[in-house]
Enzyme design. Structure first.
Site, PDB file in Angstrom:
ATOM      1  N   GLY A  98      46.985  86.296  23.802  1.00  0.00           N
ATOM      2  CA  GLY A  98      45.962  87.026  23.084  1.00  0.00           C
ATOM      3  C   GLY A  98      46.508  88.320  22.513  1.00  0.00           C
ATOM      4  O   GLY A  98      45.752  89.212  22.146  1.00  0.00           O
TER       5      GLY A  98
ATOM      6  N   PRO B 273      52.517  83.455  24.923  1.00  0.00           N
ATOM      7  CA  PRO B 273      52.186  83.913  23.575  1.00  0.00           C
ATOM      8  C   PRO B 273      52.516  82.867  22.514  1.00  0.00           C
ATOM      9  O   PRO B 273      53.507  82.148  22.617  1.00  0.00           O
ATOM     10  CB  PRO B 273      53.090  85.130  23.399  1.00  0.00           C
ATOM     11  CG  PRO B 273      54.271  84.847  24.272  1.00  0.00           C
ATOM     12  CD  PRO B 273      53.775  84.022  25.414  1.00  0.00           C
ATOM     13  N   GLY B 274      51.654  82.777  21.524  1.00  0.00           N
ATOM     14  CA  GLY B 274      51.940  81.941  20.362  1.00  0.00           C
ATOM     15  C   GLY B 274      52.119  82.847  19.160  1.00  0.00           C
ATOM     16  O   GLY B 274      53.224  83.138  18.701  1.00  0.00           O
TER      17      GLY B 274
ATOM     18  N   ARG C 220      43.491  78.789   7.502  1.00  0.00           N
ATOM     19  CA  ARG C 220      42.931  79.881   8.310  1.00  0.00           C
ATOM     20  C   ARG C 220      41.941  80.786   7.559  1.00  0.00           C
ATOM     21  O   ARG C 220      40.902  81.145   8.108  1.00  0.00           O
ATOM     22  CB  ARG C 220      44.055  80.726   8.926  1.00  0.00           C
ATOM     23  CG  ARG C 220      44.965  79.925   9.838  1.00  0.00           C
ATOM     24  CD  ARG C 220      46.025  80.795  10.487  1.00  0.00           C
ATOM     25  NE  ARG C 220      45.506  81.544  11.603  1.00  0.00           N
ATOM     26  CZ  ARG C 220      45.366  82.846  11.634  1.00  0.00           C
ATOM     27  NH1 ARG C 220      45.684  83.574  10.591  1.00  0.00           N
ATOM     28  NH2 ARG C 220      44.882  83.438  12.696  1.00  0.00           N
TER      29      ARG C 220
ATOM     30  N   TYR D 134      38.415  80.500   9.553  1.00  0.00           N
ATOM     31  CA  TYR D 134      37.841  81.609  10.299  1.00  0.00           C
ATOM     32  C   TYR D 134      38.109  82.981   9.699  1.00  0.00           C
ATOM     33  O   TYR D 134      38.221  83.970  10.410  1.00  0.00           O
ATOM     34  CB  TYR D 134      38.168  81.574  11.796  1.00  0.00           C
ATOM     35  CG  TYR D 134      39.540  81.106  12.233  1.00  0.00           C
ATOM     36  CD1 TYR D 134      39.644  80.076  13.164  1.00  0.00           C
ATOM     37  CD2 TYR D 134      40.704  81.706  11.769  1.00  0.00           C
ATOM     38  CE1 TYR D 134      40.881  79.651  13.615  1.00  0.00           C
ATOM     39  CE2 TYR D 134      41.936  81.282  12.214  1.00  0.00           C
ATOM     40  CZ  TYR D 134      42.021  80.248  13.145  1.00  0.00           C
ATOM     41  OH  TYR D 134      43.244  79.833  13.580  1.00  0.00           O
TER      42      TYR D 134
ATOM     43  N   CYS E 209      39.388  70.242  -4.352  1.00  0.00           N
ATOM     44  CA  CYS E 209      38.092  70.113  -5.003  1.00  0.00           C
ATOM     45  C   CYS E 209      36.953  70.503  -4.076  1.00  0.00           C
ATOM     46  O   CYS E 209      36.079  69.713  -3.738  1.00  0.00           O
ATOM     47  CB  CYS E 209      37.923  68.707  -5.560  1.00  0.00           C
ATOM     48  SG  CYS E 209      39.084  68.458  -6.906  1.00  0.00           S
TER      49      CYS E 209
ATOM     50  N   TYR F 201      49.654  78.958  13.430  1.00  0.00           N
ATOM     51  CA  TYR F 201      48.443  78.212  13.086  1.00  0.00           C
ATOM     52  C   TYR F 201      48.318  77.966  11.591  1.00  0.00           C
ATOM     53  O   TYR F 201      47.217  77.945  11.052  1.00  0.00           O
ATOM     54  CB  TYR F 201      47.197  78.922  13.640  1.00  0.00           C
ATOM     55  CG  TYR F 201      47.341  79.236  15.110  1.00  0.00           C
ATOM     56  CD1 TYR F 201      47.323  78.215  16.051  1.00  0.00           C
ATOM     57  CD2 TYR F 201      47.555  80.545  15.557  1.00  0.00           C
ATOM     58  CE1 TYR F 201      47.508  78.488  17.397  1.00  0.00           C
ATOM     59  CE2 TYR F 201      47.732  80.818  16.907  1.00  0.00           C
ATOM     60  CZ  TYR F 201      47.709  79.784  17.807  1.00  0.00           C
ATOM     61  OH  TYR F 201      47.890  80.051  19.134  1.00  0.00           O
TER      62      TYR F 201
HETATM   63  C1  LIG Z   1      46.504  78.960  22.050  1.00  0.00           C
HETATM   64  C2  LIG Z   1      46.824  79.364  23.406  1.00  0.00           C
HETATM   65  C3  LIG Z   1      47.722  80.412  23.634  1.00  0.00           C
HETATM   66  C4  LIG Z   1      48.349  81.211  22.519  1.00  0.00           C
HETATM   67  O1  LIG Z   1      47.464  82.111  21.951  1.00  0.00           O
HETATM   68  P1  LIG Z   1      47.982  83.168  20.865  1.00  0.00           P
HETATM   69  O2  LIG Z   1      46.789  83.930  20.484  1.00  0.00           O
HETATM   70  O3  LIG Z   1      48.561  82.398  19.733  1.00  0.00           O
HETATM   71  O4  LIG Z   1      49.019  83.989  21.509  1.00  0.00           O
HETATM   72  C5  LIG Z   1      48.029  80.700  24.929  1.00  0.00           C
HETATM   73  N1  LIG Z   1      47.476  80.022  25.972  1.00  0.00           N
HETATM   74  C6  LIG Z   1      46.609  79.012  25.778  1.00  0.00           C
HETATM   75  C7  LIG Z   1      46.056  78.295  26.951  1.00  0.00           C
HETATM   76  C8  LIG Z   1      46.254  78.649  24.502  1.00  0.00           C
HETATM   77  O5  LIG Z   1      45.374  77.665  24.330  1.00  0.00           O
END
Ligand SMILES: *Cc1c(COP(=O)(O)O)cnc(C)c1O
Length: 408
Positions: free
Chosen positions: A218, A260-261, A298, A302, A328, A356
């Site tokens: 997050g 983290p993503g 995205r 959202y 379209c 994403y």
């Molecule tokens: C998607 C997800 C993340 C990564 O969230 P980010 O906001 O991209 O850092 C981490 N843990 C879980 C369980 C997720 O589903």
């Protein structure tokens, strides 16, 4: 990345393209690691749903990262990219018990966020250690679409159900080896995150044989100039100190994990697409690009903001444009953006296109999904080819109805 590099990469490809800057990914990884350098046993599991190209996964692995996965297919991608099963954690939501059992059989750490599944799994496989995902009922982010810790969320086992978890553990003899939370996608306020962490610590004390605590992710990254981002360094300092005190109370040095993503890949990505047409209406100048929400959804899904610049004419006089796609349906990437004067054929660069973006791409309007390039150490590595017509039809089955219809 430099416009000139992005331009030269685009020039070598026909369609729109995603470019990722390896050095930026590395820099973010190192930044997070350094922020928590005070933790003896730190584990960063890259949440690969953000960007799951196997070369990106391989780069993460080379940096020392583990992998956070949400489907058996992501687990398989991770293994293909070179991760060992023990470097992978499976954190699904709402998947079948069969899928969880298959992933467990591969030797991957399982994280369960549902009492029913926990009980079924523990009854059948009491010897496989399981991590539980709790819902601390704290909302760390601002946008309810991407906050997953609040009371009505479908994610996690409510902390109010901890007594039930303990009973399942006692009845089945299963071993809980980790406690996990993932409160949402945008941590703006470190105090709120630390508050949720307290709830995780409280819950953790109820389980006697843990190996790790997983604080999810997050971490917020900047999307616009001047955006606030999570102060990782401050969070690192405060959480490390608190984690040490927790381990003392607990009587064991646990591993601290994150997943983290966005933080690792968002800013590393650029989406590049050409302008097909500039269209003037009575009130607006549209720049219509050779793409749509089939490639980057995205903003429409959202309301996320992606900075857009004209890398073909970076010094041009700025004017206002509404950047739209070719789908379209309404597919506005950005309204009333100040962008250097756009001519047809110019290449626009979308920022924050690492997380994403490609992973949410589709074949809507029967368009191909774009190529991906990883720029690393001065070299452009093609890590995914643009799709072709064969890819579009390969799983479709053509049945000729002419005779059947005529016989009717
Ligand atoms: C998607 C997800 C993340 C990564 O969230 P980010 O906001 O991209 O850092 C981490 N843990 C879980 C369980 C997720 O589903």
């Amino acid at each position: 990345m430099k416009d000139s590099v992005l331009k030269s990469i685009t020039a070598q490809h026909n369609g729109p393209i995603y470019v990722y800057e390896g050095a930026k990914i590395q820099q973010q990884y190192t930044r997070l690691k350094n922020a928590f350098s005070g933790v003896e046993s730190l584990r960063i599991n890259y949440a690969c749903k953000a960007l799951s190209n196997i070369s990106i996964l391989n780069l993460m692995r080379s940096l020392g990262s583990g992998l956070d996965t949400v489907s058996i297919q992501e687990v398989q991608l991770g293994l293909k990219a070179g991760f060992r099963a023990e470097d992978i954690i499976f954190t699904p939501n709402g998947v079948s018990i069969e899928e969880i059992e298959q992933v467990a059989a591969m030797g991957v750490q399982i994280n369960i966020d549902n009492l029913s599944i926990l009980e079924q799994f523990g009854t059948k496989h009491p010897n496989i250690p399981i991590c539980i995902r709790i819902n601390p009922h704290v909302m760390a982010g601002g946008n309810s679409n991407i906050s997953v810790g609040h009371i009505d969320s479908k994610f996690g086992i409510s902390i109010h159900q901890t007594p039930h978890v303990l009973r399942i553990v006692e009845n089945t003899g299963m071993h809980i080896n980790g406690v996990h939370m993932h409160t949402g996608s945008d941590i703006l306020d470190i105090e709120v995150f630390l508050y949720a962490a307290e709830i995780l610590f409280d819950t953790a004390l109820k389980f006697k044989d843990l190996d790790f605590l997983d604080f999810g992710s997050g971490f917020k990254v900047p999307y616009r100039p001047g955006d606030i981002e999570t102060n990782i360094e401050e969070l690192g300092e405060k959480l490390t100190e608190r984690f040490h005190r927790f381990c003392e109370t607990y009587g064991k040095d646990l591993e601290l994990a994150f997943e983290p993503g966005k933080f690792l890949v968002s800013e590393a990505g650029y989406f590049l697409t050409k302008v097909n047409a500039v269209k003037q209406t009575t009130s607006t100048v549209f720049a219509q690009v050779d793409s749509g929400f089939n490639h980057l959804i995205r903003p429409m899904l959202y309301g996320s903001h992606h900075e857009i610049s004209n890398i073909s004419n970076p010094k041009g006089k700025e004017r206002f444009y509404t950047v739209v796609g070719y789908i379209c349906e309404t597919d506005t990437f950005g309204s009333n953006r100040k962008i250097a004067e756009i001519s047809e054929g110019d290449v626009l660069a979308f920022k924050n296109a690492g997380a994403y973006c490609f992973t949410m791409a589709s074949n809507y309007n029967s368009r191909f999904r774009p190529a991906e390039v990883l720029w690393y150490e001065g070299e452009a590595h093609l890590i995914r080819k643009e799709e072709n017509f064969e890819d579009l039809v390969q799983n479709q089955i053509l049945i000729d109805f002419k005779e059947k219809v005529e016989a009717n």
